[in-house]
Design an enzyme around this catalytic site. Structure first.
Site, PDB file in Angstrom:
ATOM      1  CG  HIS A  62      18.847 -23.317 -48.262  1.00  0.00           C
ATOM      2  ND1 HIS A  62      18.648 -24.522 -47.634  1.00  0.00           N
ATOM      3  CD2 HIS A  62      18.961 -23.599 -49.594  1.00  0.00           C
ATOM      4  CE1 HIS A  62      18.662 -25.490 -48.538  1.00  0.00           C
ATOM      5  NE2 HIS A  62      18.837 -24.942 -49.735  1.00  0.00           N
ATOM      6  CD  GLU A  63      18.371 -21.179 -52.453  1.00  0.00           C
ATOM      7  OE1 GLU A  63      19.300 -21.599 -53.177  1.00  0.00           O
ATOM      8  OE2 GLU A  63      17.386 -21.874 -52.167  1.00  0.00           O
ATOM      9  CG  HIS A  66      22.959 -24.131 -52.329  1.00  0.00           C
ATOM     10  ND1 HIS A  66      23.287 -25.443 -52.077  1.00  0.00           N
ATOM     11  CD2 HIS A  66      21.605 -24.050 -52.201  1.00  0.00           C
ATOM     12  CE1 HIS A  66      22.188 -26.131 -51.806  1.00  0.00           C
ATOM     13  NE2 HIS A  66      21.153 -25.300 -51.869  1.00  0.00           N
ATOM     14  CE1 TYR A  77      21.733 -29.498 -54.317  1.00  0.00           C
ATOM     15  CE2 TYR A  77      20.502 -30.181 -56.258  1.00  0.00           C
ATOM     16  CZ  TYR A  77      20.540 -29.632 -54.994  1.00  0.00           C
ATOM     17  OH  TYR A  77      19.367 -29.200 -54.404  1.00  0.00           O
ATOM     18  CD  GLU A  86      19.300 -28.594 -51.096  1.00  0.00           C
ATOM     19  OE1 GLU A  86      18.609 -28.094 -50.175  1.00  0.00           O
ATOM     20  OE2 GLU A  86      19.561 -27.993 -52.147  1.00  0.00           O
ATOM     21  CG  ASP A 143      15.285 -33.974 -54.697  1.00  0.00           C
ATOM     22  OD1 ASP A 143      15.625 -32.944 -55.309  1.00  0.00           O
ATOM     23  OD2 ASP A 143      15.283 -34.063 -53.453  1.00  0.00           O
ATOM     24  CG  HIS A 148      15.692 -30.778 -51.880  1.00  0.00           C
ATOM     25  ND1 HIS A 148      15.974 -30.955 -53.219  1.00  0.00           N
ATOM     26  CD2 HIS A 148      15.940 -29.468 -51.609  1.00  0.00           C
ATOM     27  CE1 HIS A 148      16.365 -29.793 -53.739  1.00  0.00           C
ATOM     28  NE2 HIS A 148      16.355 -28.884 -52.788  1.00  0.00           N
TER      29      HIS A 148
END
Length: 368
Positions: A62-63, A66, A77, A86, A143, A148
């Site tokens: 996931h990271e 990005h 974002y 995301e 958020d 998310h």
């Protein structure tokens, strides 16, 4: 494992395509229950309470994704573009998990750290939407505009495209999707992210270019295109698959006061697999979304033929669509503030970030 996945499944050498060194830093801070990409490296906290270290395979994937997004579409974002940002990280984090640990992989996000963060197969079960602007859709600025939460829509699209499924969405629309498997679904999502989407892309863009990606990879009117389209319908974005081939395009701008004039054409066709452009000045192209330079003054008729074999063929001709005329009035635009050069521009129409038929996204800033 994420590096191997990108290389072996998508022929991409790391997140930048050029062997970017993937640095991961662990034991960040104290009782830190998160992980993040900062533009140069991945950083993982050890967690606290119910949370264990954030170093599970799907979170790592996931990271790192990005970073891939930053090097490709660079999705802003916030709000819908942030939700897509995301979601692509969830998509490829999960794809990496199926690639690296196929016997243990599932459709939960972060389940190996002690607390499950999201479900791609049933977003509602963790308070996320499975339908665009449906139940659990986040509104407001929290958020970063619910990035998310609203990621659940594309997450569920990817799950349905991979695994198939039937049901009725929050719009009371019934759907039935034929599974295409995670290899094909991943290829479609990857092409969408790395080839087509851009900084301010919205859910409507993600649908349009996912379908185009499926056409590029598997052909017009293929089973993959049908499933891609119907999976978007299932999550409330767009209509179900229609085999009709329609040819359409736009150009912005379509007029200039001087030659040479570079025109970027946007292909708006449906179910076209191959294309034939006649720019009206003796030049042609078979590129899907061509940029053409008009070197002479005049008015030019543009024709586009979309071939959707086996679905059919369609064409559209826009008479006098492009104008290059030295008598068109030009205006001088002075910078309102800050530094910048005086620019001479032709008069014309200014479109918002949704194009000629679009609207501004809620709670976003746009600059021309």
């Amino acid at each position: 494992m994420t590096y191997d996945y990108l290389l072996n499944q998508h022929a991409r050498n790391s997140i930048d395509g050029n062997g970017f060194l993937l640095r991961s830093y662990v034991h960040y801070s104290t009782n830190y229950s998160n992980a993040f990409w900062d533009g140069a490296r991945m950083t993982y906290g050890d967690g606290s309470g119910s949370y264990g270290p954030f170093t599970a395979l799907d979170i790592a994937g996931h990271e790192i994704t990005h970073g891939l997004t930053e090097n490709t579409a660079n999705l802003v974002y916030s709000y819908q573009s942030g939700a897509l940002n995301e979601s692509f990280s969830d998509i490829f984090g999960t794809a990496v998990e199926f690639y690296g640990k196929p016997s243990q992989a599932n459709w939960l996000v972060g389940e190996n750290i002690g607390v499950t963060l999201r479900s791609m197969s049933n977003p509602n079960s963790y308070g996320d939407p499975d339908t665009y602007q449906g139940t659990n859709w986040a509104t407001g600025a929290g958020d970063n505009g619910g990035v998310h939460t609203n990621s659940g829509v594309q997450n569920f699209w990817f799950y349905l495209l991979t695994m198939g499924g039937s049901g009725t969405n929050d719009n009371a629309n019934a759907y039935n999707i034929t599974a295409q498997g995670i290899i094909k679904a991943g290829a479609i999502a990857f092409r969408n992210l790395t080839v087509y989407l851009s900084t301010n892309s919205q859910y409507a863009d993600a649908r349009f270019y996912a379908i185009q990606s499926a056409i590029d990879l598997y052909g017009a009117c293929s089973a993959e295109v049908i499933a891609t389209t119907n999976a978007w319908y299932a999550v409330g974005v767009g209509l179900p698959f229609d085999s009709t081939v329609t040819s359409d395009f736009s150009a912005n701008p379509a007029a200039s006061c001087q030659a040479p004039f570079s025109v970027k054409f946007s292909n708006l066709s449906a179910n076209g697999g191959s294309f034939y452009w006649d720019f009206g000045d003796g030049n042609i192209s078979t590129v899907s979304n061509p940029t053409h330079i008009y070197n002479t003054y005049g008015t030019f008729t543009v024709k586009l033929v979309a071939d959707g074999n086996p679905c059919g063929i369609d064409s559209i001709t826009k008479v006098g669509y492009i104008t290059v005329d030295s008598t068109i009035a030009c205006v001088v635009i002075m910078p309102v503030s800050g530094s910048g050069d005086v620019q001479t521009k032709c008069t014309g129409t200014v479109y918002d970030n949704g194009g000629p038929a679009g609207t501004y996204a809620d709670n976003t800033d746009n600059q021309i």
